[in-house]
Design a protein around this motif. Structure first.
Motif, PDB file in Angstrom:
ATOM      1  N   SER A 173      22.039   4.857 -27.049  1.00 31.14           N
ATOM      2  CA  SER A 173      21.902   3.667 -26.205  1.00 31.14           C
ATOM      3  C   SER A 173      20.486   3.114 -26.241  1.00 31.14           C
ATOM      4  CB  SER A 173      22.298   3.993 -24.765  1.00 31.14           C
ATOM      5  OG  SER A 173      23.630   4.417 -24.708  1.00 31.14           O
ATOM      6  N   VAL A 174      19.504   3.988 -26.207  1.00 32.91           N
ATOM      7  CA  VAL A 174      18.115   3.545 -26.271  1.00 32.91           C
ATOM      8  C   VAL A 174      17.841   2.847 -27.603  1.00 32.91           C
ATOM      9  CG1 VAL A 174      15.729   4.381 -26.427  1.00 32.91           C
ATOM     10  CG2 VAL A 174      17.226   5.211 -24.618  1.00 32.91           C
ATOM     11  N   SER A 175      18.345   3.428 -28.670  1.00 27.64           N
ATOM     12  CA  SER A 175      18.146   2.814 -29.984  1.00 27.64           C
ATOM     13  C   SER A 175      18.831   1.455 -30.072  1.00 27.64           C
ATOM     14  CB  SER A 175      18.685   3.744 -31.073  1.00 27.64           C
ATOM     15  OG  SER A 175      18.544   3.160 -32.333  1.00 27.64           O
ATOM     16  N   ALA A 176      20.047   1.354 -29.530  1.00 27.89           N
ATOM     17  CA  ALA A 176      20.769   0.083 -29.550  1.00 27.89           C
ATOM     18  C   ALA A 176      20.052  -0.982 -28.715  1.00 27.89           C
ATOM     19  CB  ALA A 176      22.190   0.276 -29.041  1.00 27.89           C
ATOM     20  N   VAL A 177      19.521  -0.600 -27.582  1.00 27.27           N
ATOM     21  CA  VAL A 177      18.784  -1.545 -26.738  1.00 27.27           C
ATOM     22  C   VAL A 177      17.520  -2.025 -27.449  1.00 27.27           C
ATOM     23  CG1 VAL A 177      17.423  -1.720 -24.615  1.00 27.27           C
ATOM     24  CG2 VAL A 177      19.713  -0.748 -24.544  1.00 27.27           C
ATOM     25  N   ARG A 178      16.827  -1.133 -28.136  1.00 29.18           N
ATOM     26  CA  ARG A 178      15.626  -1.541 -28.881  1.00 29.18           C
ATOM     27  C   ARG A 178      15.966  -2.554 -29.968  1.00 29.18           C
ATOM     28  NH1 ARG A 178      12.704   2.792 -31.515  1.00 29.18           N
ATOM     29  NH2 ARG A 178      11.050   1.261 -31.699  1.00 29.18           N
ATOM     30  N   HIS A 179      17.072  -2.331 -30.672  1.00 31.35           N
ATOM     31  CA  HIS A 179      17.484  -3.289 -31.704  1.00 31.35           C
ATOM     32  C   HIS A 179      17.903  -4.619 -31.082  1.00 31.35           C
ATOM     33  CE1 HIS A 179      17.121  -0.747 -35.183  1.00 31.35           C
ATOM     34  NE2 HIS A 179      17.852   0.199 -34.615  1.00 31.35           N
ATOM     35  N   ALA A 180      18.602  -4.562 -29.963  1.00 29.58           N
ATOM     36  CA  ALA A 180      19.059  -5.795 -29.314  1.00 29.58           C
ATOM     37  C   ALA A 180      17.881  -6.615 -28.791  1.00 29.58           C
ATOM     38  CB  ALA A 180      20.015  -5.456 -28.166  1.00 29.58           C
ATOM     39  N   ARG A 181      16.864  -5.973 -28.291  1.00 25.20           N
ATOM     40  CA  ARG A 181      15.683  -6.703 -27.801  1.00 25.20           C
ATOM     41  C   ARG A 181      14.939  -7.403 -28.924  1.00 25.20           C
ATOM     42  NH1 ARG A 181      12.917  -2.897 -23.187  1.00 25.20           N
ATOM     43  NH2 ARG A 181      14.515  -3.285 -21.611  1.00 25.20           N
TER      44      ARG A 181
END
Length: 88
Positions: free
Chosen positions: A16-24
């Motif tokens: 989830s943290v990795s996905a949020v970083r990519h989405a930002r």
């Protein structure tokens, strides 16, 4: 059993943290590539294997396969873009 639950929770948090970083950064495709297999694996293991709920197991497999398919498509697109001449 507690170790397995802790590992699944850790996998979910890190994914989830990795996905949020990519989405930002505006890379929504990469965020989906990361998040779908992680969610699918957690759903499959927690709901299907641990609690013996067949629907959750197959839904988890569907999410994992979809996420890997999205990742494969983006890999082939990126590879195709590298091999095409730029015209300069």
């Amino acid at each position: 059993m507690q170790i397995a639950m802790a590992l699944m929770a850790l996998m979910l948090v890190l994914g989830s943290v990795s996905a949020v970083r990519h989405a930002r950064k505006g890379r929504w495709g990469k965020a989906v590539e990361v998040l779908l297999p992680v969610l699918g694996a957690n759903l499959m293991l927690l709901g299907g294997v641990e609690r013996h709920i067949t629907v959750l197991f197959w839904l988890g497999i569907l999410l994992v396969v979809t996420g890997l398919g999205v990742e494969a498509l983006s890999f082939w697109r990126a590879r195709g873009a590298e091999s095409e001449p730029s015209g300069r």
